[in-house]
Every structure is written in structure tokens, then in C-alpha cells.
Design a protein around this motif. Structure first.
Motif, PDB file in Angstrom:
ATOM      1  N   THR A 198       0.871  -1.180   0.000  1.00  0.00           N
ATOM      2  CA  THR A 198       0.000   0.000   0.000  1.00  0.00           C
ATOM      3  C   THR A 198       0.912   1.235   0.000  1.00  0.00           C
ATOM      4  O   THR A 198       2.098   1.130   0.351  1.00  0.00           O
ATOM      5  N   GLU A 200       1.163   3.533   2.135  1.00  0.00           N
ATOM      6  CA  GLU A 200       1.731   3.716   3.485  1.00  0.00           C
ATOM      7  C   GLU A 200       2.859   2.719   3.731  1.00  0.00           C
ATOM      8  O   GLU A 200       3.935   3.059   4.222  1.00  0.00           O
ATOM      9  N   GLU A 201       2.603   1.446   3.359  1.00  0.00           N
ATOM     10  CA  GLU A 201       3.641   0.415   3.548  1.00  0.00           C
ATOM     11  C   GLU A 201       4.877   0.742   2.717  1.00  0.00           C
ATOM     12  O   GLU A 201       6.014   0.564   3.144  1.00  0.00           O
ATOM     13  N   ALA A 204       6.898   3.637   4.169  1.00  0.00           N
ATOM     14  CA  ALA A 204       7.605   3.175   5.384  1.00  0.00           C
ATOM     15  C   ALA A 204       8.802   2.303   4.986  1.00  0.00           C
ATOM     16  O   ALA A 204       9.901   2.443   5.525  1.00  0.00           O
ATOM     17  N   GLU A 325       6.498   9.270  -4.591  1.00  0.00           N
ATOM     18  CA  GLU A 325       6.624   8.244  -3.541  1.00  0.00           C
ATOM     19  C   GLU A 325       8.079   8.141  -3.060  1.00  0.00           C
ATOM     20  O   GLU A 325       8.347   8.013  -1.872  1.00  0.00           O
TER      21      GLU A 325
END
Ligand code: SAH
Ligand code: AVI
Length: 352
Positions: A198, A200-201, A204, A325
Motif C-alpha cells: 500500500t 503507506e507500507e 515506510a 513516492e
């Protein structure tokens, strides 16, 4: 996680099985091959916990890392050769065209590849190293031990100078325990696997990777691009049914791990392109009402006809969303290689 000593034994057994090969050739290969488990840097859910949590949600959901047992890795490799699955051959062509430029800019002493699989495409980087008089060591990192062994065997055969330090582990459990060899490193994440995380993943994960990088290190990211939905959907629903088998295989993995009685053929494969989220969504869809018993969890799960389990997302990027990203993880794109049809991107980035 299997202890390091056990891995060494497995490694030796693996090479002992190579037929028709002289003992000295075998021992020279063995000298160039090491294999170790990378311990988790943080607690991640076990498969049992992922199933308990994922099946409590609607739609039910499973993490894609469970696709990759020995059979799943083999099926993925076969998917890569289907006419519909353009990403592998497109990225391979792009790597072939850009490897020289990448290697000349980075001059790596180590190539560390995350989710390396069969490492088939990475061969282009090794060839460019050879042509430029460089002999980096190779650190493939993957959750699937069998694919790491098979990849190492082929690479050691093809590149007599190469040493392979295979790393078995789960990158979702953190990267802090990755070995940190001295010298310039090129981190590589190919195949569009970033799209299986995702946003968010992904941010991170990229930030964690960024945290490991030292001056002079670089990161090469392969990412799939947005394109006509019919092409995307076909790539995830090949006519030969390999993607369907790959998808259903996750139920075999669960059966084995949790003493379950899923009938994989009681589920249809479904791949949809979600235009709003710019991602393929892969589901398993119950063909009829059924109940599944997972003995190790002492649980029974009912599935209604048509009920879906989300087994994978595969995000597709524009040049802008990809760059954004990377920047969100403080990685600065320094070169963007893309095919003429803009089907696939390779971005070379450095810590900003
Ligand atoms: N990079 C290769 C393989 C892509 S398939 C290529 O471009 O063809 C995705 C690979 O990532 C598989 O080999 C799978 O075993 C590995 N993988 C998936 N989730 C992982 C995780 N959480 N940690 C480590 N490896 C993972
Ligand atoms: C590994 N990953 C990038 C593949 C993809 O395209 O998302 C996994 C895959 N799933 C179905 N086909 C291939």
C-alpha cells in the motif's frame, strides 16, 4: 526462523544434489555461496495472526507474501513468460538498455536485491559489471528459500567471478538486521513489487531503506506504469490460467500451515483494475456457500457464494506518482529510464 547452522547444512545438501558435476567444480561454487537468515527487526504477525486478522475484515484479506512457497515461486516464474504478463519482458529490455549507464554511475561493490526471486533480470546488471571490470558481490534477499537456492545455482554457473550471499527473510519485518557490507552498495527492488505494498507500507519501507543508505549508495526501483485497463487485466488473468493457479495456491499454503481444509477449486480467480486507486486487485471468489475449518486456529469460516478474499494489490504508477513516492521517503531520483511505450520505469535514486 531456521537457525543459521541449519541453513548451512541445507545449502550443502542442495549443492550435493547437483548431478554430473565434478567435486572440484561443486566445491568452488560452494565457496562462492553463503546463505543466512535475516532475523526480524520488529515483531510481525505470524501467518496464523494474519489469517485471524485478515478474515475478520470485509472483504477478507491476505498478505501477498504467502503466495511464495516453492510452488508459488515456480508459478510466478511461469507467469513471467506468459504473453499477457508484459512487466517482466519489458523491465528486462529496459534493464538491458540501461544497465551500463546504471553501473557506470554507481560502480557498486555490492548489489543488494530485495524480493529477488529467480534474479533472472539482475543478470543484466552483472553483465554490465563484467563489461566494466567490476566484480560486486550479490546479496539476494527473499522470503522464499527455495527460489534463493535455485537463483544462486544459476548465477554461480553463469558468472564464475560472482559470490552470492543469500539472505532469507521478510522485508516487512524490517531491514535493520540486513548485513551491512563496507563499500558502495546498489540496492535493487525490481519487478514492480513496490506496487504490492500500500502507499503507506511502501513509504515506510522506502524510508527504512533510505535510513540504511550511506553516501555513494544508490537505489534502483522497477515500477509498473498505468496503461489501458484491458492490458492490465489480461496481465493478471492469463489465458493459460497460471495466475489463477498462483492465486489459489495461497489456500494450499494456509491449509499446510494451519491444518486447513480449503478446497482451492471452490474459489474463482478474479483480477480487476481499480481505476480510482490505480491498482490491480486480485481476489479469490467463493464459487458456492461453504465452510472451511482451520484446525490449528480451532476456527470455522463460512464463505457465501460470491464472497471475495483480497489476496493482492498491484499498484500502477505515473512518472509523477512514482517520483513523489520516492521523494516522500527522502530518496532523490537521479535518472528515470522508461520504455518508449511508457509501460515500465526504472528509477535510480540517491538519499536526498
Ligand atoms: N524481483 C523478481 C521477483 C518478483 S516476485 C522479479 O522482478 O521477477 C516477488 C518476490 O518477492 C518473490 O520472490 C517473493 O518471494 C518476494 N517477497 C514477497 N514478499 C516478501 C517479503 N515480505 N520479504 C521478502 N521477500 C518477499
Ligand atoms: C511480484 N509482483 C510484482 C507481481 C505483480 O505483478 O504484482 C505478482 C503477480 N501477481 C499476479 N501476477 C503477478
Amino acid at each position: 526462523m531456521v537457525a543459521y547452522e541449519e541453513k548451512t547444512l541445507l545449502k550443502e545438501r542442495f549443492f550435493m544434489n547437483i548431478p554430473l558435476e565434478g567435486a572440484s567444480v561443486r566445491s568452488r561454487k560452494l565457496e562462492r555461496f553463503k546463505c543466512q537468515a535475516v532475523p526480524a527487526a520488529r515483531v510481525v504477525p505470524t501467518l496464523a495472526e494474519d489469517v485471524l486478522q485478515g478474515f475478520a475484515r470485509r472483504p477478507r484479506v491476505l498478505p501477498p507474501k504467502y503466495f511464495y512457497d516453492a510452488l508459488g515461486s515456480e508459478l510466478f516464474d511461469q507467469i513471467c513468460d506468459t504473453p499477457e504478463y508484459y512487466p517482466t519482458r519489458t523491465e528486462a529490455r529496459l534493464l538491458d538498455q540501461s544497465a551500463h549507464s546504471i553501473i557506470c554511475q554507481v560502480k557498486p561493490e555490492h548489489i543488494i536485491e530485495l524480493g529477488s526471486g529467480t534474479s533472472r533480470k539482475t543478470a543484466h546488471l552483472f553483465e554490465a559489471c563484467e563489461a566494466n571490470g567490476l566484480e560486486p558481490s550479490y546479496w539476494p534477499f527473499d522470503v522464499c528459500e527455495e527460489v534463493l537456492h535455485a537463483a544462486a545455482e544459476a548465477l554461480l554457473e553463469a558468472h564464475p567471478w560472482l559470490s552470492v550471499q543469500a539472505l532469507i527473510g521478510d522485508y516487512s519485518a524490517g531491514l535493520a538486521h540486513l548485513p551491512q557490507p563496507a563499500g558502495r552498495r546498489l540496492f535493487v527492488f525490481l519487478g514492480g513489487t513496490i506496487g504490492n505494498l500500500t502507499p503507506e507500507e511502501s513509504i515506510a519501507f522506502l524510508s527504512e531503506l533510505r535510513g540504511l543508505m550511506r553516501e555513494g549508495d544508490a537505489f534502483l526501483l522497477g515500477a509498473d506504469r498505468t496503461k489501458a485497463p484491458r492490458l492490465l487485466q489480461a496481465a493478471y488473468d492469463d489465458a493459460s490460467g497460471l495466475t489463477a493457479e498462483f492465486n489459489r495456491n495461497v489456500l494450499n499454503v494456509i491449509n499446510r500451515a494451519l491444518r486447513g481444509d480449503f478446497n482451492p477449486h471452490a474459489f474463482d480467480h478474479l483480477a480487476l483494475y481499480n481505476e480510482a486507486l490505480q491498482r490491480i486487485e486480485m481476489y479469490l471468489v467463493a464459487r458456492h456457500d461453504q465452510e472451511v475449518h482451520l484446525m490449528a486456529l480451532e476456527r470455522r469460516y463460512g464463505f457465501l457464494h460470491g464472497e471475495r478474499i483480497l489476496t493482492e494489490i498491484s499498484r500502477k504508477f505515473t512518472a509523477e506518482s512514482l517520483t513523489a513516492e520516492l521523494r516522500a521517503a527522502r530518496l532523490n531520483p537521479i535518472r528515470h529510464y522508461q520504455t518508449e511505450d511508457q509501460y515500465f520505469s526504472l528509477v535510480l535514486a540517491q538519499p536526498s
